[in-house]
Design an enzyme around this catalytic site. Structure first.
Site, PDB file in Angstrom:
ATOM      1  CE  LYS A  76      -3.862   1.933   2.709  1.00 11.67           C
ATOM      2  NZ  LYS A  76      -4.754   1.701   3.865  1.00 11.67           N
ATOM      3  CB  SER A 151      -8.025   3.637   2.867  1.00  9.41           C
ATOM      4  OG  SER A 151      -7.202   3.018   3.843  1.00  9.41           O
ATOM      5  CB  SER A 175      -8.369   0.608   5.603  1.00 11.38           C
ATOM      6  OG  SER A 175      -9.142   1.766   5.483  1.00 11.38           O
TER       7      SER A 175
HETATM    8  N1  GLN Z   1     -13.286   4.184   6.508  1.00 15.58           N
HETATM    9  C1  GLN Z   1     -12.556   4.544   7.686  1.00 15.58           C
HETATM   10  C2  GLN Z   1     -12.106   5.969   7.593  1.00 15.58           C
HETATM   11  O1  GLN Z   1     -12.296   6.558   6.595  1.00 15.58           O
HETATM   12  C3  GLN Z   1     -11.393   3.630   7.899  1.00 15.58           C
HETATM   13  C4  GLN Z   1     -10.223   3.927   7.057  1.00 15.58           C
HETATM   14  C5  GLN Z   1      -9.019   3.110   7.419  1.00 15.58           C
HETATM   15  O2  GLN Z   1      -9.138   2.072   8.087  1.00 15.58           O
HETATM   16  N2  GLN Z   1      -7.862   3.597   7.033  1.00 15.58           N
HETATM   17  O3  GLN Z   1     -11.558   6.518   8.481  1.00 15.58           O
END
Ligand code: GLN
Length: 483
Positions: A76, A151, A175
């Site tokens: 990532k 994400s 995410s």
């Molecule tokens: N959807 C959550 C957020 O936007 C989690 C994102 C993540 O785990 N990086 O904060």
């Protein structure tokens, strides 16, 4: 060759059926051919990959072995990679080449993994759809009109489309698990402190945790083995021995106590997903597990608490991007304030700016007690609920997401609708617990995930349950048409 799992690749390399260089070339060609449809990569590191593959082949020729030696993966794009762009999905870091490798990157490279590239992601890991990336949305290989989740959506889409067997992700509020669910993968968020955060660009430091995304629990065990461990460079890393995760896969599930929280099945959950979750419970019962209804009474407060704490930490973490020290700088600043304002205004996208504003507000002198402090108290109550539940059960099971993957753009004008999709995943981050999502079936041709949560440092138990489930089901083997 692109269908092989990490475990199969390790066997193929050990038996000299193919070399890492051959496999790497096949996958690089596949990425070049198919990724334009998906947009799952921000950078493809072809030269590095071929060099690492050759080095891995040479190490094997010298008698070395190892499950990750010569295994192709991707990171990532928030794991720092020395000399390679590390963008975090943001215009702010489009020109940033990290001066060092993240611990996770260094550990996997030392184990002989081959880095094919850096995967697309929501900007600064903020999102659940991979639509906030500066590099454009990622498409779900199961249906190119749908999101892959976020994400870590680039890692998920790439692995689901068989562009590579496994990739790293990070999970602040879901995410890893949520994109795994929406693309038919197995994804594991480890216990907070299990995997070093050093060199992982911070979103919300008390919640962020790196982990593996792969097609099977067996492969998650292999990748996690290479990522986990104490790191003195990360002050929240925990000095606990790392067990042999692959050795834990074959334990019997006889007598395993599974807790199913009644709060998980309220309004908002697609009833077709509820049915698939009940089917997965029945499957585990056949393997000897005993199921019990439990309660997590404070779950309803998790989304508001998370969406105060995560933006608060983000507003602080992202203050370092000031146009002076890192990344984007605006043209012709008039003075220092103009430099700050325009560099941040032009460098950050709308979702990141929204979170910074919410976070700075929640932390401001007049509102700290009302929002931030209260959210921290809720966080403790949520942790206490889990501790009470784990006195009675070994694993907590439920849906990973309330809905399957939505259409690209469907939630763009309503951020809160997207935040609500995180309802099942964020509690594990607030409590610091490990969680895993694995394939559990399909709704309208789109994958559905079942989530397992375990007590601290019981990643092995999660992988064991998931592996036994995968020996008896075939959801995880389904391949998206066209890939
Ligand atoms: N959807 C959550 C957020 O936007 C989690 C994102 C993540 O785990 N990086 O904060």
């Amino acid at each position: 060759m692109h269908q092989l799992t990490l475990a199969e690749i390790a066997r193929g390399l050990a038996d000299k059926k193919f070399s890492s260089e051959e496999l790497t070339k096949v996958l690089l060609a596949r990425i070049a051919q198919l990724d334009p449809q998906l947009n799952s990569f921000i950078s493809i590191t072809e030269d590095l990959a071929l060099q690492q593959a050759k080095a891995a082949d040479a190490r094997r020729a010298n008698g070395e072995n190892g499950a990750l030696l010569g295994a192709p993966i991707a990171h990532k794009d928030l794991f720092c990679t020395q000399g390679i762009r590390t963008s975090c999905g943001s215009k702010m870091l489009d020109n940033f080449k990290a001066p060092y490798d993240a611990t996770v990157v260094a550990k996997l490279a030392a184990a002989g993994a081959v880095t094919l590239g850096k995967t697309n992601m929501d900007e600064f890991a903020m999102g659940s759809a991979n639509e906030s990336s500066y590099y454009g949305a990622v498409k779900n290989p199961w249906n190119l009109e749908h999101v892959p989740g976020g994400s870590s959506g680039g890692s998920a889409a790439a692995v689901a489309a068989r562009l590579l067997p496994a990739a790293t992700g990070t999970d602040t509020g879901g995410s890893i698990r949520q994109p795994a669910a929406l693309t038919n993968l197995t994804g594991l968020k480890p216990t907070y402190g299990r995997v070093s955060r050093w060199g992982m660009i911070a979103y919300a430091s008390s919640l962020d945790q790196g982990g593996p995304l792969a097609r099977t629990a067996e492969d998650c065990a292999i990748l996690l083995q290479g990522m986990a461990g104490f790191d003195p460079q990360d002050s929240t890393s925990i000095d606990e021995p790392v067990p042999d995760y692959s050795a834990s896969l074959n334990g019997s599930l006889q007598g395993l106590r599974i807790g199913v929280p009644k709060e998980y099945f309220g309004a908002g959950l697609d009833p077709r997903i509820a049915e698939l979750i009940h089917n997965s419970v029945k499957e585990l019962e056949k393997l000897g597990a005993v199921v019990k209804e439990i309660s997590l009474p404070n779950m309803q407060h998790a989304i508001p608490a998370y969406y105060v704490i995560a933006p608060a930490e983000a507003s602080s973490n992202l203050s370092r991007f000031d146009g002076v020290r890192f990344g984007y700088r605006c043209e012709d600043p008039k003075n220092l304030i103009d430099l700050y304002k325009r560099s941040r205004g032009e460098g950050f996208g709308p979702e990141v700016q929204r979170r910074i504003m919410v976070g700075a507000y929640a932390l401001s002198a007049g509102y700290y007690d009302a929002y931030y402090l209260k959210a921290q108290k809720i966080r403790r109550l949520i942790k206490n609920d889990f501790m009470a539940a784990f006195n009675e059960v070994d694993i907590i099971l439920g849906p990973t997401t309330p809905n399957p993957a939505w259409k690209l753009g469907a939630k763009n004008s309503d951020p809160v609708a997207a935040y609500l999709e995180d309802v099942y995943t964020i509690t594990a981050n607030l409590a610091g617990l490990p969680g895993l999502s694995m394939p559990a079936g399909f709704v309208d041709g789109l994958p559905v995930g079942v989530q397992l949560l375990a007590p601290y440092f019981q990643e092995g138990r999660l992988l064991n349950v998931a592996h036994q489930y995968q020996l008896n089901t075939d959801w995880h083997t389904r391949t998206p048409t066209g890939f």
